[in-house]
Motif scaffolding. Structure first.
Motif, mmCIF file in Angstrom:
data_model
loop_
_atom_site.group_PDB
_atom_site.id
_atom_site.type_symbol
_atom_site.label_atom_id
_atom_site.label_comp_id
_atom_site.label_asym_id
_atom_site.label_seq_id
_atom_site.Cartn_x
_atom_site.Cartn_y
_atom_site.Cartn_z
ATOM 1 N N TYR A 113 0.912 -1.273 0.082
ATOM 2 C CA TYR A 113 -0.098 0.099 0.049
ATOM 3 C C TYR A 113 0.929 1.287 -0.013
ATOM 4 O O TYR A 113 1.906 1.173 0.742
ATOM 5 C CB TYR A 113 -0.937 0.060 1.144
ATOM 6 C CG TYR A 113 -1.714 -1.179 1.359
ATOM 7 C CD1 TYR A 113 -2.415 -1.953 0.559
ATOM 8 C CD2 TYR A 113 -1.486 -2.222 2.397
ATOM 9 C CE1 TYR A 113 -3.024 -3.122 0.557
ATOM 10 C CE2 TYR A 113 -2.095 -3.130 2.796
ATOM 11 C CZ TYR A 113 -2.980 -3.695 1.751
ATOM 12 O OH TYR A 113 -3.552 -5.094 1.846
ATOM 13 N N PRO A 114 0.534 2.293 -0.639
ATOM 14 C CA PRO A 114 1.277 3.453 -0.634
ATOM 15 C C PRO A 114 1.373 4.261 0.673
ATOM 16 O O PRO A 114 0.619 3.886 1.681
ATOM 17 C CB PRO A 114 0.646 4.593 -1.672
ATOM 18 C CG PRO A 114 -0.889 3.992 -1.625
ATOM 19 C CD PRO A 114 -0.911 2.482 -1.306
ATOM 20 N N ASP A 115 2.176 5.182 0.815
ATOM 21 C CA ASP A 115 2.389 5.966 2.103
ATOM 22 C C ASP A 115 1.211 6.823 2.171
ATOM 23 O O ASP A 115 0.389 7.276 1.312
ATOM 24 C CB ASP A 115 3.707 6.852 1.951
ATOM 25 C CG ASP A 115 4.987 6.154 1.670
ATOM 26 O OD1 ASP A 115 5.162 4.842 1.746
ATOM 27 O OD2 ASP A 115 5.945 6.914 1.359
ATOM 28 N N VAL A 121 -4.528 1.886 11.544
ATOM 29 C CA VAL A 121 -4.247 0.431 11.277
ATOM 30 C C VAL A 121 -4.316 -0.444 12.646
ATOM 31 O O VAL A 121 -3.711 0.229 13.542
ATOM 32 C CB VAL A 121 -2.638 0.500 10.840
ATOM 33 C CG1 VAL A 121 -2.232 -1.368 10.683
ATOM 34 C CG2 VAL A 121 -2.583 1.274 9.487
ATOM 35 N N VAL A 122 -5.194 -1.250 12.589
ATOM 36 C CA VAL A 122 -5.176 -2.181 13.918
ATOM 37 C C VAL A 122 -5.059 -3.403 13.848
ATOM 38 O O VAL A 122 -4.724 -3.932 12.688
ATOM 39 C CB VAL A 122 -6.858 -2.090 14.227
ATOM 40 C CG1 VAL A 122 -7.322 -0.424 14.568
ATOM 41 C CG2 VAL A 122 -7.682 -2.811 13.072
ATOM 42 N N LEU A 144 0.174 4.758 7.493
ATOM 43 C CA LEU A 144 -0.731 5.809 8.326
ATOM 44 C C LEU A 144 -0.566 7.154 7.637
ATOM 45 O O LEU A 144 0.416 7.619 7.409
ATOM 46 C CB LEU A 144 -0.382 5.731 9.688
ATOM 47 C CG LEU A 144 -0.906 4.338 10.588
ATOM 48 C CD1 LEU A 144 -0.506 4.677 11.876
ATOM 49 C CD2 LEU A 144 -2.560 4.808 10.733
ATOM 50 N N ARG A 145 -1.792 7.831 7.675
ATOM 51 C CA ARG A 145 -1.805 9.308 7.283
ATOM 52 C C ARG A 145 -1.313 10.064 8.603
ATOM 53 O O ARG A 145 -1.299 9.733 9.708
ATOM 54 C CB ARG A 145 -2.972 9.560 7.005
ATOM 55 C CG ARG A 145 -3.655 9.266 5.685
ATOM 56 C CD ARG A 145 -5.079 9.401 5.390
ATOM 57 N NE ARG A 145 -5.464 9.164 4.016
ATOM 58 C CZ ARG A 145 -6.499 8.765 3.793
ATOM 59 N NH1 ARG A 145 -7.846 9.029 4.769
ATOM 60 N NH2 ARG A 145 -6.979 8.647 2.452
ATOM 61 N N PRO A 146 -0.883 11.029 8.347
ATOM 62 C CA PRO A 146 -0.232 11.972 9.534
ATOM 63 C C PRO A 146 -1.422 12.197 10.023
ATOM 64 O O PRO A 146 -2.660 12.669 9.953
ATOM 65 C CB PRO A 146 0.209 13.215 8.760
ATOM 66 C CG PRO A 146 0.637 13.121 7.534
ATOM 67 C CD PRO A 146 -0.471 11.755 6.744
ATOM 68 N N PRO A 235 2.811 11.282 13.647
ATOM 69 C CA PRO A 235 2.969 12.656 13.867
ATOM 70 C C PRO A 235 2.440 13.358 12.603
ATOM 71 O O PRO A 235 2.555 12.941 11.308
ATOM 72 C CB PRO A 235 4.504 13.008 14.082
ATOM 73 C CG PRO A 235 4.997 11.728 14.473
ATOM 74 C CD PRO A 235 4.458 10.687 13.980
ATOM 75 N N GLY A 236 1.751 14.399 12.861
ATOM 76 C CA GLY A 236 1.361 15.298 11.829
ATOM 77 C C GLY A 236 2.612 15.902 10.997
ATOM 78 O O GLY A 236 3.625 16.072 11.253
#
Length: 237
Positions: A113-115, A121-122, A144-146, A235-236
């Motif tokens: 999967y892309p960044d 994510v569980v 994960l997204r920021p 982190p964002g």
């Protein structure tokens, strides 16, 4: 016979083992935890804190319990259940068909999967079985997204206390016997408690989450300190 955790191809051993126990996996989980795992999974999904129409990856999904709970709590979510044991996913699809749930054969160490593509994510009982924990955590952080959240339910070594001898007896004697009676696979249910007792403490796993760059880390122990739910935030920007 060598200890399963010491075998040269542990990943193949784990996949073969879960293939054999797939038909009775959910039943054994309910028996081993006296049904408490259902409540723990609800908490995992609650802590995922998905936004409206968010994307969630249930990694090491097995029969899809967490993924179905995500759809129950967040009906508008886009949920992907991913595992490297196809037999587990087939058992879940056949026993509990769920509209809107996608499935994928996926290696937790090499996520296809892309960044920055998932809001959460569980996982349930994944981390103690991977052959490279740091790599698995870094892959989860990557996708994960920021601001996205990682939430993991897994076993943990209990603290030293008066109950520990009884816990050890339950895990090393009662669980293998149950496994033999219910699934005919005593070896699998010897492996599972053995890896549980040799896995990281909850505190050590929290430190591993920090080491890969996750923030806002927390955890809670359950079931006399033998289970733990960990959570962390990417982190964002």
């Amino acid at each position: 016979m060598s200890a399963p955790a010491a075998r040269p191809d542990r990943a193949r051993y784990v996949r073969d083992m879960f293939t054999r126990i797939a038909p009775r996996y959910d039943l054994m989980n309910r028996l081993m935890t006296a049904g408490q795992d259902v409540r723990w999974r609800r908490e995992v999904i609650r802590r995922a804190a998905l936004p409206a129409n968010g994307r969630l990856l249930d990694l090491g999904a097995g029969t899809g319990d967490l993924a179905r709970e995500a759809l129950r709590q967040y009906p508008g979510a886009r949920v992907l259940a991913a595992d490297f044991t196809v037999a587990m996913m087939l058992a879940g699809k056949q026993a509990h068909p769920a509209a809107g749930l996608d499935w994928a054969a996926t290696d937790a160490l090499n996520l296809p999967y892309p960044d920055n593509c998932f809001d959460a994510v569980v996982s349930g009982y994944l981390l103690r079985n991977v052959v490279d924990l740091e790599r698995a955590l870094r892959e989860q952080k990557r996708v994960l997204r920021p601001g996205g959240r990682l939430v993991a339910l897994d076993t943990t070594r209990p603290r030293q206390n008066l109950l520990r001898p009884f816990i050890h007896f339950y895990m090393q004697s009662v669980i293998p016997l149950l496994g033999q009676l219910i699934t005919g696979e005593r070896e699998a249910y010897t492996y599972l408690p053995t890896t549980s007792e040799s896995f990281l403490t909850a505190e050590s796993l929290a430190a591993r989450l920090a080491a890969v760059g996750l923030h806002e880390i927390g955890y809670q122990r359950r079931m006399f300190g033998t289970m733990a739910i960990h959570w962390a935030v990417k982190p964002g920007l």
